[in-house]
Design a protein around this motif. Structure first.
Motif, PDB file in Angstrom:
ATOM      1  N   GLN A 288      24.451   6.704  49.810  1.00 30.60           N
ATOM      2  CA  GLN A 288      25.120   7.654  48.914  1.00 30.60           C
ATOM      3  C   GLN A 288      26.605   7.661  49.265  1.00 30.60           C
ATOM      4  O   GLN A 288      27.010   7.200  50.320  1.00 30.60           O
ATOM      5  N   GLU A 289      27.425   8.160  48.372  1.00 26.70           N
ATOM      6  CA  GLU A 289      28.879   7.995  48.494  1.00 26.70           C
ATOM      7  C   GLU A 289      29.583   9.090  49.290  1.00 26.70           C
ATOM      8  O   GLU A 289      30.656   8.877  49.835  1.00 26.70           O
ATOM      9  N   LYS A 290      29.009  10.266  49.373  1.00 24.61           N
ATOM     10  CA  LYS A 290      29.733  11.416  49.941  1.00 24.61           C
ATOM     11  C   LYS A 290      29.847  11.309  51.463  1.00 24.61           C
ATOM     12  O   LYS A 290      28.883  10.983  52.157  1.00 24.61           O
ATOM     13  N   LYS A 291      31.064  11.607  51.970  1.00 21.93           N
ATOM     14  CA  LYS A 291      31.336  11.538  53.398  1.00 21.93           C
ATOM     15  C   LYS A 291      31.826  12.886  53.915  1.00 21.93           C
ATOM     16  O   LYS A 291      32.344  13.716  53.163  1.00 21.93           O
ATOM     17  N   THR A 292      31.675  13.111  55.216  1.00 23.54           N
ATOM     18  CA  THR A 292      32.262  14.278  55.855  1.00 23.54           C
ATOM     19  C   THR A 292      33.739  14.015  56.133  1.00 23.54           C
ATOM     20  O   THR A 292      34.236  12.899  55.929  1.00 23.54           O
ATOM     21  N   GLU A 293      34.471  15.018  56.611  1.00 22.76           N
ATOM     22  CA  GLU A 293      35.887  14.846  56.925  1.00 22.76           C
ATOM     23  C   GLU A 293      36.104  13.800  58.014  1.00 22.76           C
ATOM     24  O   GLU A 293      37.152  13.154  58.065  1.00 22.76           O
ATOM     25  N   SER A 294      35.104  13.638  58.888  1.00 23.48           N
ATOM     26  CA  SER A 294      35.233  12.654  59.978  1.00 23.48           C
ATOM     27  C   SER A 294      34.768  11.264  59.561  1.00 23.48           C
ATOM     28  O   SER A 294      34.749  10.344  60.378  1.00 23.48           O
ATOM     29  N   GLY A 295      34.374  11.116  58.273  1.00 20.40           N
ATOM     30  CA  GLY A 295      33.981   9.813  57.775  1.00 20.40           C
ATOM     31  C   GLY A 295      32.502   9.500  57.897  1.00 20.40           C
ATOM     32  O   GLY A 295      32.073   8.393  57.560  1.00 20.40           O
ATOM     33  N   GLU A 296      31.707  10.466  58.389  1.00 21.98           N
ATOM     34  CA  GLU A 296      30.267  10.246  58.503  1.00 21.98           C
ATOM     35  C   GLU A 296      29.589  10.501  57.160  1.00 21.98           C
ATOM     36  O   GLU A 296      30.100  11.209  56.304  1.00 21.98           O
ATOM     37  N   ASP A 297      28.386   9.911  56.992  1.00 21.73           N
ATOM     38  CA  ASP A 297      27.602  10.184  55.788  1.00 21.73           C
ATOM     39  C   ASP A 297      27.203  11.655  55.748  1.00 21.73           C
ATOM     40  O   ASP A 297      26.710  12.205  56.741  1.00 21.73           O
ATOM     41  N   SER A 298      27.399  12.282  54.602  1.00 20.24           N
ATOM     42  CA  SER A 298      27.158  13.721  54.466  1.00 20.24           C
ATOM     43  C   SER A 298      25.670  14.034  54.383  1.00 20.24           C
ATOM     44  O   SER A 298      24.870  13.246  53.869  1.00 20.24           O
ATOM     45  N   THR A 299      25.298  15.221  54.897  1.00 19.36           N
ATOM     46  CA  THR A 299      23.922  15.710  54.745  1.00 19.36           C
ATOM     47  C   THR A 299      23.908  17.067  54.054  1.00 19.36           C
ATOM     48  O   THR A 299      22.990  17.862  54.243  1.00 19.36           O
ATOM     49  N   ASP A 300      24.964  17.355  53.257  1.00 18.41           N
ATOM     50  CA  ASP A 300      24.911  18.605  52.492  1.00 18.41           C
ATOM     51  C   ASP A 300      23.934  18.441  51.332  1.00 18.41           C
ATOM     52  O   ASP A 300      23.438  17.342  51.047  1.00 18.41           O
ATOM     53  N   LYS A 301      23.643  19.533  50.654  1.00 19.05           N
ATOM     54  CA  LYS A 301      22.590  19.508  49.641  1.00 19.05           C
ATOM     55  C   LYS A 301      22.903  18.527  48.517  1.00 19.05           C
ATOM     56  O   LYS A 301      22.022  17.797  48.040  1.00 19.05           O
ATOM     57  N   GLU A 302      24.170  18.497  48.078  1.00 18.65           N
ATOM     58  CA  GLU A 302      24.554  17.592  46.993  1.00 18.65           C
ATOM     59  C   GLU A 302      24.275  16.135  47.366  1.00 18.65           C
ATOM     60  O   GLU A 302      23.723  15.355  46.572  1.00 18.65           O
ATOM     61  N   ALA A 303      24.642  15.768  48.587  1.00 14.65           N
ATOM     62  CA  ALA A 303      24.438  14.390  49.042  1.00 14.65           C
ATOM     63  C   ALA A 303      22.951  14.064  49.159  1.00 14.65           C
ATOM     64  O   ALA A 303      22.500  12.988  48.751  1.00 14.65           O
ATOM     65  N   LEU A 304      22.183  15.000  49.716  1.00 17.10           N
ATOM     66  CA  LEU A 304      20.755  14.744  49.915  1.00 17.10           C
ATOM     67  C   LEU A 304      20.001  14.679  48.593  1.00 17.10           C
ATOM     68  O   LEU A 304      19.086  13.868  48.430  1.00 17.10           O
ATOM     69  N   LEU A 305      20.386  15.520  47.638  1.00 17.06           N
ATOM     70  CA  LEU A 305      19.727  15.490  46.333  1.00 17.06           C
ATOM     71  C   LEU A 305      19.943  14.152  45.639  1.00 17.06           C
ATOM     72  O   LEU A 305      19.059  13.653  44.924  1.00 17.06           O
ATOM     73  N   SER A 306      21.124  13.564  45.855  1.00 16.56           N
ATOM     74  CA  SER A 306      21.431  12.286  45.200  1.00 16.56           C
ATOM     75  C   SER A 306      20.546  11.154  45.708  1.00 16.56           C
ATOM     76  O   SER A 306      20.436  10.112  45.074  1.00 16.56           O
TER      77      SER A 306
END
Length: 323
Positions: A219-237
């Protein structure tokens, strides 16, 4: 003196003095003309943490730590709650001479800063008048008048149905336990358990490792530190069905810890008295804390019903919700 409007008053966080003079002394202060906390915010609103009297005394007069003798007692948690606005400080344990000295210094520094601020605003008055604009001083007085209205709102507070809140606390805990057990039966949890012992369901790093490194999901969304995001939007995708009970569990955990527990912590005789601020956001809008009634969930209908249902009109009268 306090009741005489002809005797002008200057304060640092006048709202606090206004509210508690009425609560403890039965005296509604009249004659407020200035609040140095609000004028500091108006002068330096692009900077955070600069409105306190201690900071303003330091930067204006180079006097550090004049509250050192009493600071420890302000931080003393002698109440049985330990957090939030209901903490009881230990100011009564301070030596009387030290307390009087602290009060005297607070007063004189407050007045000196008031004079400095008025002078600072005065430099802009001619330019504003030439432009046909209202003065900054008018703006500070508007903030002051608004904050005194907020003092009355804080004192009135909001009624909370504690029986309802306790039922929702029990419901959330029961549902969280069920959802945790349901999630433990999924293939995703089994994979998680193979790579981490113990499994920490609250660890975004562990979950990210399983989803993105072990399972190879993208998935495309990243955290501020450049890691793959695990917020709800990212996980739903990702479209992973096994995450459904996990989402619901995390949602109810937030309802329990962020909302229900905070509301219960701040209740006094079925009423919460949140603090309304005008010196925090750089936009000069209001903010609220202990608890934040400007951030009561509504987007998620399930959580919205759980939390908003705790607030009831007094004496079964009508209530008004303003967005």
């Amino acid at each position: 003196i306090l009741k005489d409007p002809k005797i002008k008053k200057v304060g640092q966080n006048a709202k606090y003095e206004h509210r508690w003079s009425q609560a403890r002394l039965g005296c509604r202060i009249k004659g407020w003309i200035w609040d140095t906390m609000l004028s500091a915010h108006a002068l330096y609103n692009a900077r955070r943490g600069v409105t306190s009297l201690k900071f303003q005394t330091l930067v204006n007069f180079g006097i550090p730590h004049y509250t050192a003798d009493v600071d420890s007692c302000f931080a003393m948690e002698t109440g049985n709650i330990g957090k939030g606005a209901n903490v009881i400080n230990g100011i009564d344990a301070v030596n009387t001479d030290e307390l009087c000295l602290y009060n005297a210094l607070d007063t004189i520094f407050n007045f000196w800063i008031y004079e400095r601020h008025v002078k600072a605003f005065g430099k802009w008055e001619n330019k504003l008048a030439d432009a046909g604009a209202r003065s900054h001083i008018d703006g500070v007085r508007f903030l002051l008048e608004s904050s005194l209205t907020f003092a009355d709102m804080e004192a009135q507070g909001a009624y909370v149905d504690l029986a309802y809140l306790e039922c929702q606390r029990t419901f959330c805990k029961t549902e969280i336990d069920k959802l945790r057990e349901e999630f433990k039966k999924t293939k995703l949890y089994a994979t998680w358990q193979k790579h981490f012992r113990p499994v920490q369901l609250g660890s975004g790093k562990q979950l990210a490792h399983i989803l993105y490194n072990v399972m190879g999901l993208k998935q495309e969304k990243k955290t501020e530190s450049g890691e793959d995001s695990t917020d709800k939007e990212a996980l739903l995708s990702l479209g992973v069905p096994d995450l459904a009970p996990y989402f619901r569990m995390k949602l109810l955990e937030k309802a329990l810890t962020t909302y229900i527990s905070q509301i219960a912590r701040e209740v006094v005789i079925n009423t919460i008295h949140p603090t309304i601020n005008l010196h925090v956001p750089v936009s000069f809008r209001s903010s609220m804390s202990d608890p934040n009634l400007q951030n009561v969930p509504i987007r998620n209908k399930d959580i919205g019903i759980i939390i908003r249902g705790a607030y009831k009109p007094r004496d079964k009268k009508n209530g008004v919700l303003v967005e």
